[in-house]
Design an enzyme around this catalytic site. Structure first.
Site, PDB file in Angstrom:
ATOM      1  N   ARG A 102       0.883  -1.182   0.000  1.00  0.00           N
ATOM      2  CA  ARG A 102       0.000   0.000   0.000  1.00  0.00           C
ATOM      3  C   ARG A 102       0.911   1.218   0.000  1.00  0.00           C
ATOM      4  O   ARG A 102       1.710   1.397   0.936  1.00  0.00           O
ATOM      5  CB  ARG A 102      -0.916   0.002   1.221  1.00  0.00           C
ATOM      6  CG  ARG A 102      -1.598   1.359   1.428  1.00  0.00           C
ATOM      7  CD  ARG A 102      -2.691   1.343   2.463  1.00  0.00           C
ATOM      8  NE  ARG A 102      -3.891   0.724   1.937  1.00  0.00           N
ATOM      9  CZ  ARG A 102      -5.100   0.877   2.470  1.00  0.00           C
ATOM     10  NH1 ARG A 102      -5.272   1.619   3.534  1.00  0.00           N
ATOM     11  NH2 ARG A 102      -6.143   0.268   1.933  1.00  0.00           N
ATOM     12  N   HIS A 129      -7.452   1.148  -6.330  1.00  0.00           N
ATOM     13  CA  HIS A 129      -7.684   0.305  -5.146  1.00  0.00           C
ATOM     14  C   HIS A 129      -8.426  -0.964  -5.599  1.00  0.00           C
ATOM     15  O   HIS A 129      -9.588  -1.178  -5.273  1.00  0.00           O
ATOM     16  CB  HIS A 129      -8.500   1.085  -4.112  1.00  0.00           C
ATOM     17  CG  HIS A 129      -8.508   0.480  -2.743  1.00  0.00           C
ATOM     18  ND1 HIS A 129      -7.759  -0.628  -2.399  1.00  0.00           N
ATOM     19  CD2 HIS A 129      -9.193   0.833  -1.614  1.00  0.00           C
ATOM     20  CE1 HIS A 129      -7.977  -0.934  -1.131  1.00  0.00           C
ATOM     21  NE2 HIS A 129      -8.852  -0.069  -0.637  1.00  0.00           N
ATOM     22  N   GLN A 132     -10.383  -3.491  -3.163  1.00  0.00           N
ATOM     23  CA  GLN A 132     -11.680  -3.041  -2.662  1.00  0.00           C
ATOM     24  C   GLN A 132     -12.790  -3.390  -3.651  1.00  0.00           C
ATOM     25  O   GLN A 132     -13.910  -3.748  -3.261  1.00  0.00           O
ATOM     26  CB  GLN A 132     -11.651  -1.523  -2.435  1.00  0.00           C
ATOM     27  CG  GLN A 132     -12.936  -0.966  -1.860  1.00  0.00           C
ATOM     28  CD  GLN A 132     -13.199  -1.420  -0.440  1.00  0.00           C
ATOM     29  OE1 GLN A 132     -12.336  -1.291   0.414  1.00  0.00           O
ATOM     30  NE2 GLN A 132     -14.392  -1.947  -0.169  1.00  0.00           N
ATOM     31  N   ASP A 217     -16.903   8.097  -1.777  1.00  0.00           N
ATOM     32  CA  ASP A 217     -15.697   7.910  -0.961  1.00  0.00           C
ATOM     33  C   ASP A 217     -15.358   9.267  -0.343  1.00  0.00           C
ATOM     34  O   ASP A 217     -15.921  10.300  -0.729  1.00  0.00           O
ATOM     35  CB  ASP A 217     -14.556   7.390  -1.861  1.00  0.00           C
ATOM     36  CG  ASP A 217     -13.311   6.973  -1.085  1.00  0.00           C
ATOM     37  OD1 ASP A 217     -13.379   6.848   0.149  1.00  0.00           O
ATOM     38  OD2 ASP A 217     -12.258   6.786  -1.728  1.00  0.00           O
ATOM     39  N   CYS A 257     -16.224   2.459   0.592  1.00  0.00           N
ATOM     40  CA  CYS A 257     -15.137   1.548   0.981  1.00  0.00           C
ATOM     41  C   CYS A 257     -14.748   1.689   2.448  1.00  0.00           C
ATOM     42  O   CYS A 257     -14.128   0.789   3.006  1.00  0.00           O
ATOM     43  CB  CYS A 257     -13.927   1.771   0.076  1.00  0.00           C
ATOM     44  SG  CYS A 257     -13.172   3.406   0.223  1.00  0.00           S
ATOM     45  N   ARG A 285     -14.028  -7.884   2.249  1.00  0.00           N
ATOM     46  CA  ARG A 285     -12.590  -7.769   1.961  1.00  0.00           C
ATOM     47  C   ARG A 285     -11.882  -9.071   2.324  1.00  0.00           C
ATOM     48  O   ARG A 285     -11.006  -9.543   1.605  1.00  0.00           O
ATOM     49  CB  ARG A 285     -11.977  -6.595   2.764  1.00  0.00           C
ATOM     50  CG  ARG A 285     -12.471  -5.214   2.375  1.00  0.00           C
ATOM     51  CD  ARG A 285     -12.026  -4.818   0.981  1.00  0.00           C
ATOM     52  NE  ARG A 285     -10.589  -4.843   0.826  1.00  0.00           N
ATOM     53  CZ  ARG A 285      -9.744  -3.871   1.173  1.00  0.00           C
ATOM     54  NH1 ARG A 285     -10.220  -2.745   1.691  1.00  0.00           N
ATOM     55  NH2 ARG A 285      -8.441  -3.989   0.980  1.00  0.00           N
TER      56      ARG A 285
HETATM   57  N1  NVA Z   1      -9.715   7.125  -1.345  1.00  0.00           N
HETATM   58  C1  NVA Z   1      -9.348   6.673  -0.036  1.00  0.00           C
HETATM   59  C2  NVA Z   1      -9.660   5.223   0.128  1.00  0.00           C
HETATM   60  C3  NVA Z   1      -9.338   4.653   1.474  1.00  0.00           C
HETATM   61  C4  NVA Z   1      -9.582   3.201   1.596  1.00  0.00           C
HETATM   62  C5  NVA Z   1      -7.882   6.940   0.223  1.00  0.00           C
HETATM   63  O1  NVA Z   1      -7.080   6.726  -0.698  1.00  0.00           O
HETATM   64  O2  NVA Z   1      -7.552   7.382   1.311  1.00  0.00           O
HETATM   65  N1   CP Z   2     -11.277   0.384   2.542  1.00  0.00           N
HETATM   66  C1   CP Z   2      -9.996   0.265   2.966  1.00  0.00           C
HETATM   67  O1   CP Z   2      -9.079  -0.018   2.183  1.00  0.00           O
HETATM   68  O2   CP Z   2      -9.858   0.432   4.285  1.00  0.00           O
HETATM   69  P1   CP Z   2      -8.474   0.558   5.108  1.00  0.00           P
HETATM   70  O3   CP Z   2      -7.837   1.858   4.708  1.00  0.00           O
HETATM   71  O4   CP Z   2      -8.907   0.514   6.531  1.00  0.00           O
HETATM   72  O5   CP Z   2      -7.585  -0.599   4.742  1.00  0.00           O
END
Ligand code: NVA
Ligand code: CP
Length: 300
Positions: A102, A129, A132, A217, A257, A285
């Site tokens: 990540r 992502h 997800q 989101d 998400c 997930r």
């Molecule tokens: N768009 C958000 C998704 C988190 C799971 C981010 O990148 O922070």
């Molecule tokens: N939706 C998601 O990826 O959540 P986290 O940031 O908690 O992993």
């Protein structure tokens, strides 16, 4: 030979995507503690950003399958001190069976994968992502059957999740309506590649019309914390609320998400209302990623 990676939804075919969804549903409904296909295998999870769902679902999934997951924060590894990505990929992949990453730049994952001798999974980048979406699509299929030909409305920031929704629309063949303000639209090349499966609308109400699924989101993603105020101002008319849900099909579903900010991108009423399936989505997930790990790591 290069291992099979999962960096984008465009890395899998439509039949593989549907296969993963069906397998995830089967793993969820018929959990067999004796089924341990990844016994002795190790997943390294490298996090350069925070996580609740991604970390826990991968870690629990590996444990269910008899394997182990290592949580590696870039702060505590040499990656955070500038060891080249290429060297890190070679070293880490020589010791484990799979790597989840990540990070910020999407290119970090693609470069890492090029130098990894084991499968690399994208656990979120600024651009995409895909994990997800495996869970989101599993959740839709469970509730309503195949999504082919249906209409999904994306309301809000044209961010990493929006990009992965565009990819899902391409692979699974559904229509995606997008309402995002100027300056917060998804990447043009990503949207253009989807052709007429993606349509843009000026308002959330117009995008939501006749939709089977409404998705949103956060307005400020991880790494954009300093833009929070300016983003809230730009996106304030893009909240998913009861009025937006009322414009959609009567039995439309709502997904997010998570983590969510009630009162910003979604009203508390919708988030906690009867059309919201966000907690089933979050649980999935675990199941969807178990199906993914099995797909990438178990000899067919
Ligand atoms: N768009 C958000 C998704 C988190 C799971 C981010 O990148 O922070
Ligand atoms: N939706 C998601 O990826 O959540 P986290 O940031 O908690 O992993």
């Amino acid at each position: 030979m290069q291992p099979r990676h999962f960096i984008s939804l465009l890395d899998i075919s439509a039949s593989e995507f549907r296969g993963l969804i069906n397998r995830a549903i089967a793993l969820k409904n018929h959990r067999n503690p004796d089924y341990q296909p990844l016994k002795g295998q190790v997943l390294a999870m490298i996090f350069e950003k925070s996580s609740t769902r991604t970390r826990i679902s991968f870690e629990a999934g590996m444990t269910h399958f008899g394997g182990n997951a290592l949580f590696l924060s870039s702060r505590d590894t040499q990656l955070g001190r500038g060891e080249p990505l290429e060297d890190s990929a070679k070293v880490i992949s020589s010791m484990v069976d799979c790597i989840m990453l990540r990070t910020f730049k999407h290119e970090t994952v693609t470069t890492f994968a090029q130098h990894s001798s084991v499968p690399v999974i994208n656990g979120l980048t600024d651009e995409q992502h895909p994990c997800q979406l495996l869970a989101d699509m599993q959740t839709y299929f469970e509730q309503r059957g195949d999504i082919q030909g249906k209409t999904v409305a994306w309301i809000g920031d044209g961010n990493n999740m929006c990009h992965s929704y565009i990819h899902a629309a391409m692979v699974l063949d559904f229509k995606l309506h997008i309402a995002a303000p100027a300056g917060y639209q998804p990447d043009k090349a990503i949207a253009d590649a989807a052709g007429n499966r993606v349509q843009f609308f000026d308002t959330p109400l117009a995008a939501a019309k006749n939709a089977d699924l409404i998705v949103t989101d956060v307005w400020a993603s991880m790494g954009q914390e300093e833009e929070q105020k300016q983003r809230c101002a730009a996106l304030k008319n893009y909240q998913v609320n009861a009025e937006v849900m009322a414009a959609a099909q009567k039995n439309a579903l709502f997904m997010h998400c998570l983590p969510a900010h009630r009162g910003e991108e979604v009203s508390a009423e919708v988030m906690d209302g009867p059309q919201s399936i966000v907690f089933a989505e979050a649980e999935n997930r675990l199941h969807a990623q178990k199906a993914l790990l099995e797909f990438l790591l178990c000899a067919k």
